[in-house]
Design a protein around this motif. Structure first.
Motif, mmCIF file in Angstrom:
data_model
loop_
_atom_site.group_PDB
_atom_site.id
_atom_site.type_symbol
_atom_site.label_atom_id
_atom_site.label_comp_id
_atom_site.label_asym_id
_atom_site.label_seq_id
_atom_site.Cartn_x
_atom_site.Cartn_y
_atom_site.Cartn_z
ATOM 1 N N ASP A 274 20.429 177.883 98.912
ATOM 2 C CA ASP A 274 19.560 176.882 98.276
ATOM 3 C C ASP A 274 18.131 177.005 98.804
ATOM 4 O O ASP A 274 17.171 176.959 98.042
ATOM 5 C CB ASP A 274 20.100 175.464 98.495
ATOM 6 N N GLY A 275 17.996 177.187 100.106
ATOM 7 C CA GLY A 275 16.661 177.366 100.695
ATOM 8 C C GLY A 275 16.001 178.645 100.215
ATOM 9 O O GLY A 275 14.802 178.674 99.927
ATOM 10 N N LEU A 276 16.779 179.706 100.096
ATOM 11 C CA LEU A 276 16.270 180.982 99.603
ATOM 12 C C LEU A 276 15.796 180.840 98.160
ATOM 13 O O LEU A 276 14.745 181.364 97.782
ATOM 14 C CB LEU A 276 17.365 182.042 99.718
ATOM 15 N N ALA A 277 16.554 180.112 97.352
ATOM 16 C CA ALA A 277 16.164 179.895 95.951
ATOM 17 C C ALA A 277 14.841 179.134 95.869
ATOM 18 O O ALA A 277 13.978 179.458 95.047
ATOM 19 C CB ALA A 277 17.259 179.126 95.216
ATOM 20 N N ASN A 278 14.670 178.161 96.714
ATOM 21 C CA ASN A 278 13.433 177.371 96.693
ATOM 22 C C ASN A 278 12.234 178.153 97.218
ATOM 23 O O ASN A 278 11.098 177.857 96.869
ATOM 24 C CB ASN A 278 13.619 176.074 97.488
ATOM 25 N N SER A 279 12.484 179.166 98.040
ATOM 26 C CA SER A 279 11.383 179.943 98.619
ATOM 27 C C SER A 279 10.835 181.002 97.665
ATOM 28 O O SER A 279 9.681 181.395 97.771
ATOM 29 C CB SER A 279 11.850 180.634 99.906
ATOM 30 N N GLY A 280 11.671 181.517 96.758
ATOM 31 C CA GLY A 280 11.249 182.594 95.868
ATOM 32 C C GLY A 280 11.153 183.946 96.552
ATOM 33 O O GLY A 280 10.663 184.917 95.975
ATOM 34 N N LYS A 281 11.634 184.050 97.771
ATOM 35 C CA LYS A 281 11.535 185.275 98.573
ATOM 36 C C LYS A 281 12.337 186.422 97.953
ATOM 37 O O LYS A 281 13.434 186.228 97.451
ATOM 38 C CB LYS A 281 12.065 184.970 99.978
ATOM 39 N N LEU A 282 11.774 187.630 97.991
ATOM 40 C CA LEU A 282 12.481 188.845 97.588
ATOM 41 C C LEU A 282 13.338 189.320 98.762
ATOM 42 O O LEU A 282 12.837 189.444 99.883
ATOM 43 C CB LEU A 282 11.505 189.951 97.193
ATOM 44 N N VAL A 283 14.621 189.592 98.499
ATOM 45 C CA VAL A 283 15.555 190.000 99.547
ATOM 46 C C VAL A 283 16.444 191.134 99.034
ATOM 47 O O VAL A 283 16.647 191.274 97.833
ATOM 48 C CB VAL A 283 16.448 188.822 99.999
ATOM 49 N N PRO A 284 17.001 191.929 99.954
ATOM 50 C CA PRO A 284 18.009 192.908 99.540
ATOM 51 C C PRO A 284 19.361 192.216 99.366
ATOM 52 O O PRO A 284 19.692 191.283 100.108
ATOM 53 C CB PRO A 284 18.045 193.899 100.702
ATOM 54 N N VAL A 285 20.135 192.676 98.371
ATOM 55 C CA VAL A 285 21.477 192.151 98.122
ATOM 56 C C VAL A 285 22.418 193.333 97.924
ATOM 57 O O VAL A 285 22.105 194.256 97.177
ATOM 58 C CB VAL A 285 21.513 191.247 96.871
ATOM 59 N N SER A 286 23.558 193.283 98.603
ATOM 60 C CA SER A 286 24.574 194.326 98.465
ATOM 61 C C SER A 286 25.920 193.688 98.183
ATOM 62 O O SER A 286 26.278 192.699 98.809
ATOM 63 C CB SER A 286 24.698 195.143 99.753
ATOM 64 N N VAL A 287 26.646 194.278 97.238
ATOM 65 C CA VAL A 287 28.016 193.874 96.959
ATOM 66 C C VAL A 287 28.855 195.139 97.059
ATOM 67 O O VAL A 287 28.612 196.103 96.334
ATOM 68 C CB VAL A 287 28.166 193.241 95.557
ATOM 69 N N MET A 288 29.812 195.127 97.980
ATOM 70 C CA MET A 288 30.652 196.293 98.187
ATOM 71 C C MET A 288 32.112 195.933 97.935
ATOM 72 O O MET A 288 32.546 194.834 98.281
ATOM 73 C CB MET A 288 30.527 196.830 99.618
ATOM 74 N N PHE A 289 32.813 196.878 97.324
ATOM 75 C CA PHE A 289 34.261 196.764 97.164
ATOM 76 C C PHE A 289 34.866 197.956 97.897
ATOM 77 O O PHE A 289 34.643 199.106 97.510
ATOM 78 C CB PHE A 289 34.658 196.769 95.680
ATOM 79 N N SER A 290 35.633 197.683 98.970
ATOM 80 C CA SER A 290 36.173 198.764 99.796
ATOM 81 C C SER A 290 37.585 199.179 99.389
ATOM 82 O O SER A 290 38.189 200.009 100.050
ATOM 83 C CB SER A 290 36.157 198.354 101.270
ATOM 84 N N GLY A 291 38.081 198.623 98.271
ATOM 85 C CA GLY A 291 39.393 199.021 97.767
ATOM 86 C C GLY A 291 39.295 200.342 97.026
ATOM 87 O O GLY A 291 38.393 201.143 97.248
ATOM 88 N N THR A 292 40.243 200.562 96.095
ATOM 89 C CA THR A 292 40.266 201.799 95.324
ATOM 90 C C THR A 292 40.018 201.482 93.862
ATOM 91 O O THR A 292 40.725 200.655 93.307
ATOM 92 C CB THR A 292 41.627 202.498 95.483
ATOM 93 N N PRO A 293 39.041 202.099 93.223
ATOM 94 C CA PRO A 293 38.040 202.993 93.809
ATOM 95 C C PRO A 293 36.941 202.187 94.507
ATOM 96 O O PRO A 293 36.646 201.067 94.118
ATOM 97 C CB PRO A 293 37.481 203.728 92.590
ATOM 98 N N LYS A 294 36.348 202.774 95.519
ATOM 99 C CA LYS A 294 35.258 202.119 96.237
ATOM 100 C C LYS A 294 34.048 201.972 95.314
ATOM 101 O O LYS A 294 33.747 202.877 94.532
ATOM 102 C CB LYS A 294 34.876 202.926 97.472
ATOM 103 N N GLU A 295 33.368 200.834 95.415
ATOM 104 C CA GLU A 295 32.181 200.577 94.592
ATOM 105 C C GLU A 295 31.102 199.957 95.457
ATOM 106 O O GLU A 295 31.386 199.113 96.311
ATOM 107 C CB GLU A 295 32.513 199.636 93.433
ATOM 108 N N THR A 296 29.856 200.383 95.222
ATOM 109 C CA THR A 296 28.711 199.850 95.937
ATOM 110 C C THR A 296 27.653 199.448 94.926
ATOM 111 O O THR A 296 27.302 200.228 94.042
ATOM 112 C CB THR A 296 28.131 200.902 96.907
ATOM 113 N N ASN A 297 27.147 198.229 95.056
ATOM 114 C CA ASN A 297 26.100 197.699 94.190
ATOM 115 C C ASN A 297 24.982 197.212 95.092
ATOM 116 O O ASN A 297 25.210 196.361 95.944
ATOM 117 C CB ASN A 297 26.645 196.529 93.367
ATOM 118 N N VAL A 298 23.779 197.768 94.896
ATOM 119 C CA VAL A 298 22.677 197.462 95.811
ATOM 120 C C VAL A 298 21.409 197.175 95.029
ATOM 121 O O VAL A 298 21.066 197.903 94.092
ATOM 122 C CB VAL A 298 22.422 198.645 96.777
#
Length: 133
Positions: A76-100
């Motif tokens: 909520d604080g991040l949303a109010n700040s408008g700050k640009l940040v890195p975001v990563s979503v990883m799935f370590s199962g099969t098949p492995k997936e990385t979203n960055v």
């Protein structure tokens, strides 16, 4: 003869926002989507077809957390700040997936819902350079 049975485990999903690991996911966890298709097609007057590559790097990552997640106040604080940040979503199962996305911001704070049961909170990150591998 039946094929091999595979097992999906939601514990294989990890989301990191500006170095902070998110915990306390809601039932829907995370959705990662490009904002536009990779290619479009056009057909000329004589039937010639052209495939056009779309170079739009935008995407959306939607994270659903339970109301009691310790990261709700942070997001909520991040949303109010408008700050640009890195975001990563990883799935370590099969098949492995990385979203960055190296540059993302929250579109708005989560909606607030009050009822007889605690509802989930959804956060939408606008990703400026989403890579899905």
């Amino acid at each position: 003869m039946a094929g091999e049975v595979k097992t999906y485990d939601s514990m294989d999903v990890t989301t990191i926002v500006d170095g902070v690991f998110l915990t306390g996911y809601g039932e829907d966890l995370v959705t990662v989507a490009k904002d536009e298709e990779q290619y479009t097609t056009a057909v000329g007057a004589q039937g010639d077809v052209i495939r056009n590559k779309v170079n739009n790097p935008l995407g959306t990552i939607t994270v659903t957390l339970q109301r009691t997640s310790p990261q709700v106040p942070y997001l909520d604080g991040l949303a109010n700040s408008g700050k640009l940040v890195p975001v990563s979503v990883m799935f370590s199962g099969t098949p492995k997936e990385t979203n960055v996305a190296t540059q993302a911001y929250l579109k708005k704070p989560a909606d607030r819902e009050y009822g007889s049961e605690a509802g989930d909170k959804s956060y939408e990150f606008q990703c400026l350079d989403l890579s899905m591998n």
